[in-house]
Motif scaffolding. Sequence first.
Motif, mmCIF file in Angstrom:
data_model
loop_
_atom_site.group_PDB
_atom_site.id
_atom_site.type_symbol
_atom_site.label_atom_id
_atom_site.label_comp_id
_atom_site.label_asym_id
_atom_site.label_seq_id
_atom_site.Cartn_x
_atom_site.Cartn_y
_atom_site.Cartn_z
ATOM 1 N N GLY A 45 0.765 -1.252 0.046
ATOM 2 C CA GLY A 45 -0.082 -0.116 0.003
ATOM 3 C C GLY A 45 0.972 1.194 -0.045
ATOM 4 N N LEU A 46 1.925 1.165 0.526
ATOM 5 C CA LEU A 46 3.072 2.334 0.653
ATOM 6 C C LEU A 46 3.651 2.445 -0.736
ATOM 7 C CD1 LEU A 46 4.253 2.011 4.214
ATOM 8 C CD2 LEU A 46 2.443 3.653 3.399
ATOM 9 N N SER A 47 4.195 1.111 -0.983
ATOM 10 C CA SER A 47 5.368 1.185 -2.350
ATOM 11 C C SER A 47 4.674 1.146 -3.941
ATOM 12 C CB SER A 47 6.173 -0.083 -2.460
ATOM 13 O OG SER A 47 5.237 -1.268 -2.405
ATOM 14 N N GLN A 48 3.193 1.143 -3.748
ATOM 15 C CA GLN A 48 2.480 1.200 -4.798
ATOM 16 C C GLN A 48 2.842 0.167 -5.665
ATOM 17 O OE1 GLN A 48 0.219 3.930 -5.326
ATOM 18 N NE2 GLN A 48 0.766 3.939 -3.064
ATOM 19 N N GLY A 83 4.848 16.183 -4.965
ATOM 20 C CA GLY A 83 5.850 16.486 -3.984
ATOM 21 C C GLY A 83 6.642 15.438 -3.551
ATOM 22 N N TYR A 84 7.616 15.531 -2.581
ATOM 23 C CA TYR A 84 8.578 14.597 -2.221
ATOM 24 C C TYR A 84 7.838 13.667 -1.213
ATOM 25 C CZ TYR A 84 12.462 17.125 -4.171
ATOM 26 O OH TYR A 84 13.190 17.759 -4.901
ATOM 27 N N GLY A 85 6.499 14.011 -0.708
ATOM 28 C CA GLY A 85 5.874 13.299 0.086
ATOM 29 C C GLY A 85 5.538 11.894 -0.782
ATOM 30 N N TYR A 86 5.290 11.853 -1.685
ATOM 31 C CA TYR A 86 4.858 10.581 -2.493
ATOM 32 C C TYR A 86 6.111 9.749 -2.679
ATOM 33 C CZ TYR A 86 3.325 7.646 -6.248
ATOM 34 O OH TYR A 86 3.149 6.631 -7.057
ATOM 35 N N ALA A 87 7.177 10.297 -2.994
ATOM 36 C CA ALA A 87 8.300 9.613 -3.094
ATOM 37 C C ALA A 87 8.708 8.873 -1.787
ATOM 38 C CB ALA A 87 9.551 10.441 -3.696
ATOM 39 N N ILE A 88 8.689 9.557 -0.571
ATOM 40 C CA ILE A 88 8.890 9.057 0.787
ATOM 41 C C ILE A 88 8.254 7.758 0.938
ATOM 42 C CG2 ILE A 88 9.198 9.793 3.030
ATOM 43 C CD1 ILE A 88 9.998 12.704 2.199
ATOM 44 N N THR A 89 7.181 7.930 0.589
ATOM 45 C CA THR A 89 5.892 6.802 1.043
ATOM 46 C C THR A 89 6.393 5.725 0.109
ATOM 47 O OG1 THR A 89 4.196 8.587 1.524
ATOM 48 C CG2 THR A 89 3.598 6.365 1.114
ATOM 49 N N VAL A 90 6.567 5.863 -1.209
ATOM 50 C CA VAL A 90 7.089 4.676 -1.786
ATOM 51 C C VAL A 90 8.266 3.885 -1.207
ATOM 52 C CG1 VAL A 90 7.651 4.013 -4.155
ATOM 53 C CG2 VAL A 90 5.761 5.526 -3.934
ATOM 54 N N MET A 91 9.180 4.824 -0.942
ATOM 55 C CA MET A 91 10.410 4.339 -0.454
ATOM 56 C C MET A 91 10.541 3.817 0.919
ATOM 57 S SD MET A 91 12.868 4.618 -2.783
ATOM 58 C CE MET A 91 14.017 4.080 -1.930
ATOM 59 N N VAL A 92 9.583 4.369 1.757
ATOM 60 C CA VAL A 92 9.315 3.526 3.081
ATOM 61 C C VAL A 92 8.685 2.068 2.861
ATOM 62 C CG1 VAL A 92 7.810 3.589 5.094
ATOM 63 C CG2 VAL A 92 9.183 5.644 4.460
ATOM 64 N N GLY A 93 7.892 2.032 1.968
ATOM 65 C CA GLY A 93 7.381 0.635 1.757
ATOM 66 C C GLY A 93 8.179 -0.289 1.029
ATOM 67 N N LEU A 94 9.130 0.412 0.114
ATOM 68 C CA LEU A 94 10.036 -0.607 -0.531
ATOM 69 C C LEU A 94 11.168 -0.622 0.264
ATOM 70 C CD1 LEU A 94 10.045 -1.687 -3.476
ATOM 71 C CD2 LEU A 94 11.301 0.308 -4.454
ATOM 72 N N LEU A 105 10.669 1.218 -10.219
ATOM 73 C CA LEU A 105 11.002 2.368 -9.371
ATOM 74 C C LEU A 105 11.484 3.705 -10.220
ATOM 75 C CD1 LEU A 105 11.094 3.575 -6.756
ATOM 76 C CD2 LEU A 105 13.316 2.963 -6.121
ATOM 77 N N GLY A 106 12.372 3.329 -10.926
ATOM 78 C CA GLY A 106 13.050 4.508 -11.771
ATOM 79 C C GLY A 106 12.012 5.090 -12.642
ATOM 80 N N LEU A 107 11.348 4.134 -13.591
ATOM 81 C CA LEU A 107 10.082 4.702 -14.288
ATOM 82 C C LEU A 107 9.248 5.729 -13.318
ATOM 83 C CD1 LEU A 107 9.199 1.760 -16.870
ATOM 84 C CD2 LEU A 107 10.603 4.272 -17.237
ATOM 85 N N LEU A 108 8.762 5.215 -12.211
ATOM 86 C CA LEU A 108 7.605 5.516 -11.481
ATOM 87 C C LEU A 108 8.184 6.990 -11.386
ATOM 88 C CD1 LEU A 108 5.194 5.629 -9.697
ATOM 89 C CD2 LEU A 108 6.704 4.464 -8.026
ATOM 90 N N LEU A 109 9.293 7.234 -10.667
ATOM 91 C CA LEU A 109 9.720 8.387 -10.257
ATOM 92 C C LEU A 109 10.002 9.295 -11.236
ATOM 93 C CD1 LEU A 109 12.338 7.087 -7.482
ATOM 94 C CD2 LEU A 109 10.087 8.221 -7.039
ATOM 95 N N ARG A 110 10.445 8.650 -12.638
ATOM 96 C CA ARG A 110 10.703 9.639 -13.557
ATOM 97 C C ARG A 110 9.462 10.416 -14.300
ATOM 98 N NH1 ARG A 110 13.755 7.677 -19.075
ATOM 99 N NH2 ARG A 110 13.187 9.403 -20.292
ATOM 100 N N HIS A 111 8.536 9.394 -14.138
ATOM 101 C CA HIS A 111 7.107 9.739 -15.119
ATOM 102 C C HIS A 111 6.398 10.606 -13.914
ATOM 103 C CE1 HIS A 111 7.368 6.149 -18.114
ATOM 104 N NE2 HIS A 111 8.396 7.248 -18.318
ATOM 105 N N SER A 112 6.774 10.695 -12.652
ATOM 106 C CA SER A 112 6.181 11.256 -11.685
ATOM 107 C C SER A 112 6.687 12.732 -11.488
ATOM 108 C CB SER A 112 6.160 10.541 -10.415
ATOM 109 O OG SER A 112 5.456 9.524 -10.226
ATOM 110 N N GLY A 113 7.767 13.111 -12.435
ATOM 111 C CA GLY A 113 8.261 14.338 -12.486
ATOM 112 C C GLY A 113 9.465 14.586 -11.634
ATOM 113 N N TYR A 114 10.019 13.840 -11.076
ATOM 114 C CA TYR A 114 10.935 13.881 -10.058
ATOM 115 C C TYR A 114 12.442 14.151 -10.967
ATOM 116 C CZ TYR A 114 7.954 12.586 -6.411
ATOM 117 O OH TYR A 114 7.025 12.583 -5.687
ATOM 118 N N SER A 115 13.152 14.965 -10.334
ATOM 119 C CA SER A 115 14.609 15.125 -11.017
ATOM 120 C C SER A 115 15.415 13.895 -11.147
ATOM 121 C CB SER A 115 15.382 16.123 -10.227
ATOM 122 O OG SER A 115 15.804 15.843 -9.122
#
Length: 250
Positions: A83-86, A100-111, A158-168
């Motif tokens: 549920g956290l890592s999507q 924002g960074y909250g989404y990336a942090i949530t994914v990284m906590v679960g993963l 994970l790489g695709l998720l972060l890239r397509h979500s607009g993160y640097s």
Amino acid sequence: MAIWQYLILFSSVLIGGGLAQAIRTDSDKNRWQAVLPLLLSFSGAYLLGIAAMELMPTVFRNPEYHTGVWLLGGFFVQLLLEGLSQGVEHGHVHAHKRQGYGYAITVMVGLGLHALLEGLPLGTAGEMGHSLHQHTHMDGDHLLVGIVLHKIPAAFALGLLLRHSGYSSRTTWGCLLLFGLLSPLGAVLGEVISIDPVWRNRVLALVIGSFLHISTTILFEADGDRNHGISAKKFAVVVVGMMVAYFTAH
């Protein structure tokens, strides 16, 4: 674990994440979207195979350990972490723009929690095999292969998720490096922390439960566009994955 094993474990994330960052055109994306389900199907079949033929017989040797409860616990812990890592662990990419960074942090906590947990038995595998008087193949090699096989597509997702979500690129690579370090860190903790045989067994059971959730989810979703079906190509990949697990476990 030897240094080269730590390097393989870490490098698998860099390989998967690097491939995701190398995609530049729609044709590249479509090509990898066709390959990724096959790699996931193979890794899921291999994980399920070693869990059933090697890891589960290892942890169920002593009925006093109440192993079944811990295995089910690992299954449900992974259900919560997903549920956290999507669902990145089994190749899902659900991009969310402007989160924002909250989404990336949530994914990284679960993963990250999953990665740390699965690394723990790698550090205790040798001790577990010794404590069972060498009546088991539980030397960690097959477990390492299983983790690496599922880390490559997970890092790719994970790489695709972060890239397509607009993160640097800096944020994306920072998350990938953290993801790559957590399983080796778990293995180090397993080596340096003195864990009695009962808790080593429980930790491995938790990881097996997690593997069962991930592998069965991958196989159930093997052909998401079909009605409870699977293509001949993916079925063949699943069979090959289980055969490889069988011949390496015996």
